[in-house]
Design an enzyme around this catalytic site. Structure first.
Site, mmCIF file in Angstrom:
data_model
loop_
_atom_site.group_PDB
_atom_site.id
_atom_site.type_symbol
_atom_site.label_atom_id
_atom_site.label_comp_id
_atom_site.label_asym_id
_atom_site.label_seq_id
_atom_site.Cartn_x
_atom_site.Cartn_y
_atom_site.Cartn_z
ATOM 1 N N HIS A 16 -69.862 -21.578 -2.261
ATOM 2 C CA HIS A 16 -70.459 -22.911 -2.270
ATOM 3 C C HIS A 16 -70.645 -23.477 -0.862
ATOM 4 C CE1 HIS A 16 -66.508 -24.747 -1.369
ATOM 5 N NE2 HIS A 16 -66.022 -23.822 -2.192
ATOM 6 N N ASP A 17 -71.763 -24.167 -0.694
ATOM 7 C CA ASP A 17 -72.077 -24.923 0.522
ATOM 8 C C ASP A 17 -72.293 -24.055 1.755
ATOM 9 O OD1 ASP A 17 -71.675 -27.660 -0.684
ATOM 10 O OD2 ASP A 17 -69.645 -26.873 -0.945
ATOM 11 N N GLY A 32 -66.272 -20.755 1.301
ATOM 12 C CA GLY A 32 -67.095 -21.955 1.268
ATOM 13 C C GLY A 32 -67.394 -22.531 2.638
#
Length: 262
Positions: free
Chosen positions: A124-125, A142
């Site tokens: 994520h991200d 992440g």
């Protein structure tokens, strides 16, 4: 779906998904709501693509890839977050790419012309540039940022919130827990450590000897002079006046929040 596409009868495509011209979808693949796929993209069998996700044109996604899944973050509470993938990427078997998180900017983003080989994981991200190669089992935690033309060898692991500068090369099995400036080569130890600049990669991308020599001088000032980071930065500032590439290294160092890999 526009004309020219081919969807296998066993595939499941949500009515709200948008498929461009010439999109092909393989057997037993699932495409969920909120997914947009650009013209000419081909998706193999047994894939899952969840939204909100936008995939550009002329990508090739091989079998069993899992794209746009929920972030693997305990703080994620179902907020609307997304994944954006550019054009002309090759995504091989069993690659996993997660959407962003509400607290991390809300988006995972991948550029154009990347090769993501089997079992790659992008959490994520993460922000990934263009024309990168991630070899088998390369893993991003992440919030990682990867510049253009970066190569991650097999079984590389990048710690959360780290940045890898453009044209860097990370050797097989290296674990990276700090920022890697542009143009560097990192080799495996207990944790990866800088081992010179990526000379061969720069040569292949058309860097002339003068550019490469300036980058080598900057590397020596930063890693071989015995100076502390503040002193090395002063030397880089001197060299930056003659080299755009050294200026890029200096800007990378000055913009970081994690410790520099040294």
């Amino acid at each position: 779906m526009s004309a020219g596409g081919q969807v296998h009868p066993s595939a499941i495509v949500d009515p709200s998904a948008r498929l461009g011209e010439g999109v092909c979808v393989g057997a037993f693949t699932i495409i969920g709501p909120g997914v947009e796929i650009g013209d000419g993209t081909r998706i193999g069998p047994h894939c899952s693509i969840h939204g909100p996700t936008r995939i550009g044109r002329d990508n090739v996604i091989h079998g069993h890839a899992a794209i746009g899944g929920d972030p693997q973050d305990k703080k994620y509470a179902g907020e609307t977050v997304r994944l954006e993938i550019g054009d002309g990427n090759v995504i091989r078997e069993f690659t996993t790419i997660n959407r962003g998180t509400g607290g991390g900017g809300g988006v995972t983003r991948i550029g154009d012309g990347n090769w993501l080989l089997a079992y790659t994981h992008i959490a994520h991200d993460c922000i990934v540039g263009s024309h990168c190669v991630f070899s088998n089992n390369a893993t991003l935690a992440g919030h990682v940022e990867i510049g253009d033309h970066v190569i991650l060898s097999g079984f590389v692991g990048i710690h959360q919130f780290c940045r890898i500068g453009k044209h860097a090369f990370i050797g097989m099995g290296a674990f990276v827990n700090g920022d890697v400036p542009p143009f560097l080569m990192v080799a495996q130890e207990s944790y990866g450590r800088p081992r010179g600049i990526n000379s061969e990669g720069l040569k292949r991308r058309g860097f002339d000897p003068g550019r490469t020599a300036a980058i080598k001088r900057a590397y020596r000032a930063l890693y071989m002079s015995g100076a502390d980071l503040a002193q090395a930065r002063e030397r880089l500032a001197e060299l930056a006046g003659e080299s755009e590439d050294v200026r890029a290294m200096l800007e990378f160092i000055d913009s970081g929040q994690r410790a520099l890999l040294r």
